[in-house]
Design a protein around this motif. Structure first.
Motif, mmCIF file in Angstrom:
data_model
loop_
_atom_site.group_PDB
_atom_site.id
_atom_site.type_symbol
_atom_site.label_atom_id
_atom_site.label_comp_id
_atom_site.label_asym_id
_atom_site.label_seq_id
_atom_site.Cartn_x
_atom_site.Cartn_y
_atom_site.Cartn_z
ATOM 1 N N PHE A 49 0.664 -0.972 0.149
ATOM 2 C CA PHE A 49 0.240 0.050 0.419
ATOM 3 C C PHE A 49 1.104 1.149 0.037
ATOM 4 O O PHE A 49 0.961 1.939 -0.859
ATOM 5 N N ASP A 50 2.044 1.295 0.985
ATOM 6 C CA ASP A 50 2.897 2.054 1.345
ATOM 7 C C ASP A 50 3.423 2.056 -0.603
ATOM 8 O O ASP A 50 3.302 3.915 -0.837
ATOM 9 N N ALA A 51 3.970 1.812 -1.083
ATOM 10 C CA ALA A 51 4.517 1.690 -2.448
ATOM 11 C C ALA A 51 3.764 1.834 -3.399
ATOM 12 O O ALA A 51 4.508 2.901 -4.317
ATOM 13 N N ALA A 52 2.975 1.123 -3.574
ATOM 14 C CA ALA A 52 1.461 1.584 -4.318
ATOM 15 C C ALA A 52 1.235 3.434 -4.156
ATOM 16 O O ALA A 52 1.449 4.313 -5.220
ATOM 17 N N GLU A 53 0.917 4.117 -3.318
ATOM 18 C CA GLU A 53 0.990 5.075 -3.086
ATOM 19 C C GLU A 53 2.589 6.521 -3.562
ATOM 20 O O GLU A 53 2.428 7.184 -4.130
ATOM 21 N N ARG A 54 3.983 5.861 -3.305
ATOM 22 C CA ARG A 54 4.927 6.492 -3.409
ATOM 23 C C ARG A 54 4.934 6.311 -4.734
ATOM 24 O O ARG A 54 5.623 7.216 -5.847
ATOM 25 N N ILE A 55 4.338 4.956 -5.696
ATOM 26 C CA ILE A 55 4.636 4.883 -7.402
ATOM 27 C C ILE A 55 3.595 5.929 -7.742
ATOM 28 O O ILE A 55 3.385 5.703 -9.549
ATOM 29 N N GLY A 56 1.966 5.954 -7.424
ATOM 30 C CA GLY A 56 1.531 7.032 -7.929
ATOM 31 C C GLY A 56 0.166 5.938 -8.288
ATOM 32 O O GLY A 56 -0.617 6.430 -9.245
ATOM 33 N N VAL A 57 0.125 5.013 -8.146
ATOM 34 C CA VAL A 57 -0.920 4.091 -8.817
ATOM 35 C C VAL A 57 -2.198 3.340 -7.521
ATOM 36 O O VAL A 57 -3.234 3.333 -7.840
ATOM 37 N N LEU A 58 -1.875 4.447 -6.486
ATOM 38 C CA LEU A 58 -2.988 4.457 -5.303
ATOM 39 C C LEU A 58 -4.265 5.279 -5.511
ATOM 40 O O LEU A 58 -5.748 3.840 -5.672
ATOM 41 N N PRO A 59 -3.975 6.146 -6.347
ATOM 42 C CA PRO A 59 -5.806 6.347 -6.889
ATOM 43 C C PRO A 59 -6.468 5.314 -7.899
ATOM 44 O O PRO A 59 -7.963 5.744 -7.526
ATOM 45 N N ARG A 60 -6.065 5.265 -8.703
ATOM 46 C CA ARG A 60 -6.669 3.890 -9.863
ATOM 47 C C ARG A 60 -6.946 3.056 -8.769
ATOM 48 O O ARG A 60 -8.042 2.104 -8.990
ATOM 49 N N LEU A 61 -5.958 2.456 -7.893
ATOM 50 C CA LEU A 61 -6.432 1.033 -7.095
ATOM 51 C C LEU A 61 -7.453 1.506 -6.258
ATOM 52 O O LEU A 61 -8.590 0.520 -5.875
ATOM 53 N N ARG A 62 -7.190 2.883 -5.569
ATOM 54 C CA ARG A 62 -9.375 2.950 -4.732
ATOM 55 C C ARG A 62 -9.849 2.427 -5.875
ATOM 56 O O ARG A 62 -11.059 2.374 -5.226
ATOM 57 N N LYS A 63 -10.067 2.851 -7.179
ATOM 58 C CA LYS A 63 -11.569 3.719 -8.178
ATOM 59 C C LYS A 63 -11.885 1.523 -8.216
ATOM 60 O O LYS A 63 -13.050 1.511 -8.594
ATOM 61 N N ALA A 64 -10.630 1.013 -8.266
ATOM 62 C CA ALA A 64 -10.992 -0.293 -8.674
ATOM 63 C C ALA A 64 -11.450 -1.346 -7.238
ATOM 64 O O ALA A 64 -12.197 -2.311 -7.571
ATOM 65 N N SER A 65 -11.064 -0.497 -6.365
ATOM 66 C CA SER A 65 -11.244 -1.717 -4.914
ATOM 67 C C SER A 65 -12.896 -1.794 -4.595
ATOM 68 O O SER A 65 -13.764 -1.065 -4.991
ATOM 69 N N TYR A 66 -13.214 -3.194 -3.650
ATOM 70 C CA TYR A 66 -14.388 -2.599 -3.088
ATOM 71 C C TYR A 66 -14.894 -2.391 -1.952
ATOM 72 O O TYR A 66 -13.861 -2.758 -1.283
ATOM 73 N N ARG A 67 -16.179 -2.312 -1.987
ATOM 74 C CA ARG A 67 -16.588 -1.641 -0.269
ATOM 75 C C ARG A 67 -16.865 -3.463 0.029
ATOM 76 O O ARG A 67 -17.672 -3.756 -0.079
ATOM 77 N N ILE A 68 -16.457 -3.692 1.473
ATOM 78 C CA ILE A 68 -16.743 -4.848 2.255
ATOM 79 C C ILE A 68 -16.824 -4.196 3.625
ATOM 80 O O ILE A 68 -16.221 -4.006 4.639
ATOM 81 N N GLY A 69 -18.374 -4.570 3.690
ATOM 82 C CA GLY A 69 -18.414 -3.989 5.429
ATOM 83 C C GLY A 69 -18.401 -5.508 5.797
ATOM 84 O O GLY A 69 -17.093 -4.801 7.447
ATOM 85 N N SER A 70 -18.032 -6.586 5.918
ATOM 86 C CA SER A 70 -17.960 -7.456 6.840
ATOM 87 C C SER A 70 -17.153 -9.130 6.237
ATOM 88 O O SER A 70 -17.734 -9.184 5.208
ATOM 89 N N VAL A 71 -17.223 -10.117 6.919
ATOM 90 C CA VAL A 71 -16.371 -11.627 6.135
ATOM 91 C C VAL A 71 -18.066 -12.108 7.637
ATOM 92 O O VAL A 71 -17.619 -12.119 8.684
#
Length: 397
Positions: A49-71
């Motif tokens: 997560f930290d590396a993705a933020e540094r290399i600039g791909v974190l905004p794309r990952l956030r957009k592709a992510s899912y909201r999971i409230g619980s398992v």
């Protein structure tokens, strides 16, 4: 400077992008005909997560992510919920630095991110098996570029052909943990999607566990894991759909409906770690699961792939001769190996929690999950998860 990256998975694509941004010309060769369609939901946090933020791909990952409230864990006979894990609490323990991603979506994000590099600096070649790509005597343009590469990165997974060429047969290095895992996605099942849309459900069972969840595009995903020793091994002549129906048939009615739609070639592989004494030789180096597979029990495979790729390319990117490249590869291994070994140890410790071998340990896990809802215990459990094996190692997702 030229690099050949073998494997267009998470580690390979991350390496290719970062090297291209550092001024390299990169060819990526992948034996599959295109990006992988099958895979499971992953928890993405920690070093990656930290590396993705540094290399600039974190905004794309956030957009592709899912909201999971619980398992949710459910009794396979009644469908009644037996326990659950609050993802919001886990995210809070991580300061909100947690994403839930389908593995194919993460790969597509990294493929798209290659566009950040200068035009023409990265070329991805699908449908090129490694042994075909390594031979330049075919006289092709691609073969000539690969043969002239200043650096070769073997990012071709647990069953790495690059590793085999460097160090020998995989039986020396791949250490199975006694489990297998399978995953696939089906379309055209609106009844299942309606039942599991917005839910992530796992069977609370011994020796085998099935997961089901609805995706945002109307598809339904399956995750299946089981102990090989409980099934008397795996018949190499038995195809994956037949084996999965044999092992999981009758476990739970929604899973039976998923098994009816199992594709001919789902993701299906041994759960294993990779341990070998060296990760590089000359100007050829291993990355990702080819050298650092922690197994899905450790819960941070994708995160480790991106973080390891960032470190490797940070070290080798400025190099402009063979001597400095080899020195950088040695430094990469010196720094990254202890991190990998720590995560591998955590994964091995998580095996009996991930998939309980008997009813006693299943009940123990159930009790621990229920107790985690108490405020003090909840804080302790979430801090332990955040600093240790990760949620995937605890739940099997």
């Amino acid at each position: 400077m030229r690099a050949a990256v073998i494997g267009a998975g998470i580690a390979g694509l991350a390496c290719a992008r970062q090297l291209a941004l550092a001024g390299w010309q990169v060819d990526v060769v992948e034996r599959a005909d295109g990006p992988r369609a099958d895979g499971y939901m992953m928890d993405f946090f920690g070093l990656g997560f930290d590396a993705a933020e540094r290399i600039g791909v974190l905004p794309r990952l956030r957009k592709a992510s899912y909201r999971i409230g619980s398992v949710e864990y459910v009794d396979a006979r009644s469908g009644r919920r037996t326990a659950s894990i609050d993802y919001d609490a886990f995210a809070s323990a991580l300061g909100g630095r947690l994403l839930s991603l389908m593995r194919p979506d993460l790969e597509l994000v990294l493929l798209d991110a290659l566009g950040d590099a200068p035009d023409g600096s990265v070329r991805v070649h699908y449908g090129v098996p490694y042994r075909a790509s390594e031979a330049a005597d075919a006289g092709t343009e691609l073969g000539a570029r690969l043969a002239g590469a200043d650096l070769v990165i073997g990012a071709d997974g647990v069953h790495s052909g690059v590793r085999e060429a460097l160090f020998g047969d995989e039986t020396q290095f791949v250490r199975p943990l006694g489990l297998r895992a399978a995953a696939y996605v089906i379309d055209g099942a609106p009844d299942l999607h309606a039942e599991f849309d917005g839910r992530f459900v796992l069977t609370d069972t011994v020796d085998r566990q099935a997961g089901i969840y609805g995706l945002r595009d109307g598809r339904v995903a399956a995750f299946l894991a089981y102990r090989e020793d409980a099934q008397e091994g795996v018949d190499p002549d038995e195809d994956a759909p037949t084996r999965l129906r044999r092992v999981f048939g009758g476990l739970w009615s929604p899973i039976d409906r998923l098994l009816e739609r199992c594709p001919a070639h789902p993701y299906d592989d041994v759960v294993a770690q990779v341990v070998l004494p060296r990760w590089h030789r000359g100007s050829t180096v291993l990355a990702g699961d080819g050298c650092q597979a922690v197994s899905l029990l450790a819960g941070q495979g994708a995160s480790m792939a991106i973080a390891g790729a960032e470190l490797l390319t940070d070290l080798v990117g400025p190099c402009r001769d063979a001597a400095s490249i080899e020195a950088a590869l040695g430094e990469y291994e010196r720094r990254w190996r202890p991190v990998v070994e720590e995560k591998q140890a955590a994964g091995r410790r998580a095996a009996n929690t991930f998939l309980p071998p008997d009813r006693f340990r299943l009940l123990l896990r159930r009790w621990a999950l229920r107790a985690s809802t108490l405020p003090v215990i909840d804080a302790l459990v979430m801090r332990s998860i955040a600093g240790g094996t990760g949620l995937k190692g605890r739940t099997g997702v």
